[in-house]
Structures are given as C-alpha cells and as structure tokens.
Write a protein that holds these residues in place. Structure first.
Motif, PDB file in Angstrom:
ATOM      1  N   ALA A 193      18.174   3.521  -2.677  1.00 54.84           N
ATOM      2  CA  ALA A 193      17.805   2.219  -2.123  1.00 54.84           C
ATOM      3  C   ALA A 193      16.446   2.276  -1.435  1.00 54.84           C
ATOM      4  O   ALA A 193      15.646   1.338  -1.545  1.00 54.84           O
ATOM      5  N   GLU A 194      16.157   3.378  -0.742  1.00 58.81           N
ATOM      6  CA  GLU A 194      14.855   3.539  -0.088  1.00 58.81           C
ATOM      7  C   GLU A 194      13.734   3.583  -1.114  1.00 58.81           C
ATOM      8  O   GLU A 194      12.674   2.995  -0.913  1.00 58.81           O
ATOM      9  N   LYS A 195      13.950   4.269  -2.217  1.00 55.33           N
ATOM     10  CA  LYS A 195      12.936   4.338  -3.269  1.00 55.33           C
ATOM     11  C   LYS A 195      12.674   2.953  -3.855  1.00 55.33           C
ATOM     12  O   LYS A 195      11.526   2.580  -4.093  1.00 55.33           O
ATOM     13  N   ARG A 196      13.754   2.193  -4.095  1.00 59.55           N
ATOM     14  CA  ARG A 196      13.580   0.836  -4.632  1.00 59.55           C
ATOM     15  C   ARG A 196      12.851  -0.052  -3.642  1.00 59.55           C
ATOM     16  O   ARG A 196      11.987  -0.854  -4.017  1.00 59.55           O
ATOM     17  N   ALA A 197      13.168   0.067  -2.349  1.00 60.11           N
ATOM     18  CA  ALA A 197      12.503  -0.742  -1.321  1.00 60.11           C
ATOM     19  C   ALA A 197      11.023  -0.390  -1.226  1.00 60.11           C
ATOM     20  O   ALA A 197      10.175  -1.287  -1.091  1.00 60.11           O
ATOM     21  N   ALA A 198      10.689   0.876  -1.310  1.00 59.56           N
ATOM     22  CA  ALA A 198       9.288   1.292  -1.251  1.00 59.56           C
ATOM     23  C   ALA A 198       8.521   0.759  -2.462  1.00 59.56           C
ATOM     24  O   ALA A 198       7.388   0.284  -2.330  1.00 59.56           O
ATOM     25  N   ALA A 199       9.140   0.816  -3.618  1.00 56.80           N
ATOM     26  CA  ALA A 199       8.492   0.296  -4.824  1.00 56.80           C
ATOM     27  C   ALA A 199       8.289  -1.211  -4.718  1.00 56.80           C
ATOM     28  O   ALA A 199       7.247  -1.742  -5.124  1.00 56.80           O
ATOM     29  N   MET A 200       9.262  -1.900  -4.153  1.00 51.33           N
ATOM     30  CA  MET A 200       9.150  -3.348  -3.982  1.00 51.33           C
ATOM     31  C   MET A 200       8.030  -3.686  -3.001  1.00 51.33           C
ATOM     32  O   MET A 200       7.270  -4.630  -3.219  1.00 51.33           O
ATOM     33  N   ALA A 201       7.897  -2.917  -1.935  1.00 52.16           N
ATOM     34  CA  ALA A 201       6.826  -3.141  -0.959  1.00 52.16           C
ATOM     35  C   ALA A 201       5.463  -2.926  -1.623  1.00 52.16           C
ATOM     36  O   ALA A 201       4.527  -3.704  -1.374  1.00 52.16           O
ATOM     37  N   GLN A 202       5.351  -1.909  -2.460  1.00 49.94           N
ATOM     38  CA  GLN A 202       4.090  -1.662  -3.166  1.00 49.94           C
ATOM     39  C   GLN A 202       3.726  -2.839  -4.067  1.00 49.94           C
ATOM     40  O   GLN A 202       2.579  -3.271  -4.099  1.00 49.94           O
ATOM     41  N   ARG A 203       4.711  -3.364  -4.788  1.00 47.78           N
ATOM     42  CA  ARG A 203       4.451  -4.518  -5.658  1.00 47.78           C
ATOM     43  C   ARG A 203       4.047  -5.736  -4.851  1.00 47.78           C
ATOM     44  O   ARG A 203       3.164  -6.492  -5.241  1.00 47.78           O
ATOM     45  N   THR A 204       4.675  -5.925  -3.689  1.00 45.03           N
ATOM     46  CA  THR A 204       4.343  -7.055  -2.833  1.00 45.03           C
ATOM     47  C   THR A 204       2.905  -6.954  -2.342  1.00 45.03           C
ATOM     48  O   THR A 204       2.168  -7.945  -2.350  1.00 45.03           O
ATOM     49  N   VAL A 205       2.497  -5.782  -1.919  1.00 49.16           N
ATOM     50  CA  VAL A 205       1.129  -5.592  -1.437  1.00 49.16           C
ATOM     51  C   VAL A 205       0.131  -5.838  -2.561  1.00 49.16           C
ATOM     52  O   VAL A 205      -0.881  -6.520  -2.365  1.00 49.16           O
ATOM     53  N   ARG A 206       0.395  -5.297  -3.745  1.00 48.18           N
ATOM     54  CA  ARG A 206      -0.528  -5.512  -4.866  1.00 48.18           C
ATOM     55  C   ARG A 206      -0.649  -6.998  -5.190  1.00 48.18           C
ATOM     56  O   ARG A 206      -1.744  -7.490  -5.462  1.00 48.18           O
ATOM     57  N   ALA A 207       0.457  -7.736  -5.123  1.00 49.19           N
ATOM     58  CA  ALA A 207       0.412  -9.176  -5.376  1.00 49.19           C
ATOM     59  C   ALA A 207      -0.404  -9.887  -4.298  1.00 49.19           C
ATOM     60  O   ALA A 207      -1.196 -10.788  -4.598  1.00 49.19           O
ATOM     61  N   GLU A 208      -0.230  -9.481  -3.059  1.00 45.94           N
ATOM     62  CA  GLU A 208      -0.981 -10.070  -1.946  1.00 45.94           C
ATOM     63  C   GLU A 208      -2.472  -9.779  -2.106  1.00 45.94           C
ATOM     64  O   GLU A 208      -3.311 -10.667  -1.908  1.00 45.94           O
ATOM     65  N   VAL A 209      -2.814  -8.569  -2.467  1.00 44.09           N
ATOM     66  CA  VAL A 209      -4.215  -8.200  -2.669  1.00 44.09           C
ATOM     67  C   VAL A 209      -4.819  -9.040  -3.783  1.00 44.09           C
ATOM     68  O   VAL A 209      -5.918  -9.590  -3.640  1.00 44.09           O
ATOM     69  N   ARG A 210      -4.112  -9.170  -4.908  1.00 44.05           N
ATOM     70  CA  ARG A 210      -4.637  -9.972  -6.016  1.00 44.05           C
ATOM     71  C   ARG A 210      -4.802 -11.430  -5.613  1.00 44.05           C
ATOM     72  O   ARG A 210      -5.792 -12.072  -5.982  1.00 44.05           O
ATOM     73  N   ALA A 211      -3.852 -11.957  -4.848  1.00 47.40           N
ATOM     74  CA  ALA A 211      -3.934 -13.356  -4.423  1.00 47.40           C
ATOM     75  C   ALA A 211      -5.137 -13.580  -3.515  1.00 47.40           C
ATOM     76  O   ALA A 211      -5.867 -14.568  -3.671  1.00 47.40           O
ATOM     77  N   LEU A 212      -5.358 -12.691  -2.564  1.00 48.82           N
ATOM     78  CA  LEU A 212      -6.493 -12.846  -1.655  1.00 48.82           C
ATOM     79  C   LEU A 212      -7.821 -12.563  -2.355  1.00 48.82           C
ATOM     80  O   LEU A 212      -8.854 -13.146  -2.003  1.00 48.82           O
ATOM     81  N   ALA A 213      -7.828 -11.689  -3.337  1.00 50.04           N
ATOM     82  CA  ALA A 213      -9.049 -11.347  -4.046  1.00 50.04           C
ATOM     83  C   ALA A 213      -9.448 -12.413  -5.064  1.00 50.04           C
ATOM     84  O   ALA A 213     -10.603 -12.446  -5.493  1.00 50.04           O
ATOM     85  N   ALA A 214      -8.548 -13.283  -5.422  1.00 47.18           N
ATOM     86  CA  ALA A 214      -8.836 -14.297  -6.439  1.00 47.18           C
ATOM     87  C   ALA A 214     -10.014 -15.188  -6.042  1.00 47.18           C
ATOM     88  O   ALA A 214     -10.748 -15.668  -6.911  1.00 47.18           O
ATOM     89  N   ALA A 215     -10.218 -15.396  -4.757  1.00 50.30           N
ATOM     90  CA  ALA A 215     -11.302 -16.279  -4.310  1.00 50.30           C
ATOM     91  C   ALA A 215     -12.669 -15.630  -4.456  1.00 50.30           C
ATOM     92  O   ALA A 215     -13.656 -16.332  -4.697  1.00 50.30           O
TER      93      ALA A 215
END
Length: 179
Positions: free
Chosen positions: A80-102
C-alpha cells in the motif's frame, strides 16, 4: 565424404543424467533421426519447465501458509505504501504539467526536468509554490523550453478595430483631429 560432427552432452530434463548426441555442423540438415531426437529434447525441456513452475507454486503456497498474520499484514502495508508513493509521484507530475502549460512550449518537458519527490510534503500534499518557483528557475536555466512570444504587430499597436469609422469622410475627420 561424410560431414564432421561434434559430440555434445545433453542433460536429461527429468533425471539430470548426461546424454550424448551427435550435433552436425551449423547449416547441415539433421536428418529424420536427428529431428526426432531434437523434438524429444524440446518436449522434455518443456515438461521440466512446467514441473519447475508447479514446484515453485507449491513452495510459495507452503511459505504463505507458514507466514504469521503480522507478516502478511506487513507485506500488505508495504504494498500500500508503494502504491501511495507512486500515486503521489503521478499527482506531482500532473501538477507540474498543469502549471507549466502557461509558460512552457511542451509542459511534459518541465515534468521531465524536475524531480517530483522535491514537491511532496510529509502529508503527501503537493507544494504548489515550490513547483512554481522551480518552474521559474528552470526557465531561467533553459529558456529554450519557453513558449515562443507572439510576433510583434506591424502597426506597432496603433491600430484599433473597435469603433473604427466606416466611411472615408469620417476617417479624414478622425485623422485631422476634427471629430
């Protein structure tokens, strides 16, 4: 003239005993007896592989049976910890892409250059301010990643399209400052 051959020991898949078979030089046909022996060897190899997989499954079942509930719970928690860490990584990458779009020509470039683990706090939340700061620093280091600026207009911005006169007389009065 007969073709030279080499003796090669082959292990019997079931008993482990060495078996010698004649192996022709590469490119030479095997012949009916050779084809039959090769087919038999392949069949035995497949049977040995299947038996090995079955034995591994039985061993895993025995190990699983002997584990305590604490060990099983520990393994589930680690998973479960591994899945949560992977999910956090995906969330950060999505946030970075969203903020970088501008500001970035290709927002996925920003995600490739930044380490997602730098922006997650202990609670698993994304620090947006840190992401924005890191994106600005990245653009300073690598300005070629930025979006291209709009080309300048040829009229220097003096032209207006709203409320422009539609007839020639009104245009002359506007240019002369009479009206």
């Amino acid at each position: 003239m007969s073709e030279p051959s080499t003796e090669t020991p082959l292990a019997d898949a079931e008993t482990g005993e060495q078996d010698t078979a004649l192996e022709p030089e590469s490119g030479a046909p095997l012949g009916p007896a050779g084809e039959k022996a090769l087919d038999e060897w392949k069949r035995r190899a497949k049977e040995a592989e299947r038996a090995s997989r079955e034995q591994a499954k039985r061993l895993q079942a025995i190990e699983d049976r002997d584990k305590t509930e604490v060990q099983k719970a520990s393994e589930r928690a680690e998973s479960a910890e591994k899945r949560a860490a992977a999910m956090a990584q995906r969330t950060v990458r999505a946030e970075v892409r969203a903020l970088a779009a501008a500001t970035f020509a290709d927002p996925s470039d920003a995600a490739a250059f930044l380490d997602p683990s730098d922006f997650v706090d202990d609670d698993g939340d994304v620090d947006t301010k840190k992401v924005e700061k890191a994106l600005a620093e990245l653009l300073k280091r690598k300005p070629h990643l930025a979006k291209e600026q709009a080309p300048p207009s040829f009229d220097g911005g003096a032209r207006t399209t709203a409320g422009a006169p539609t007839d020639m007389n009104a245009l002359i009065r506007q240019k002369a400052g009479l009206g």
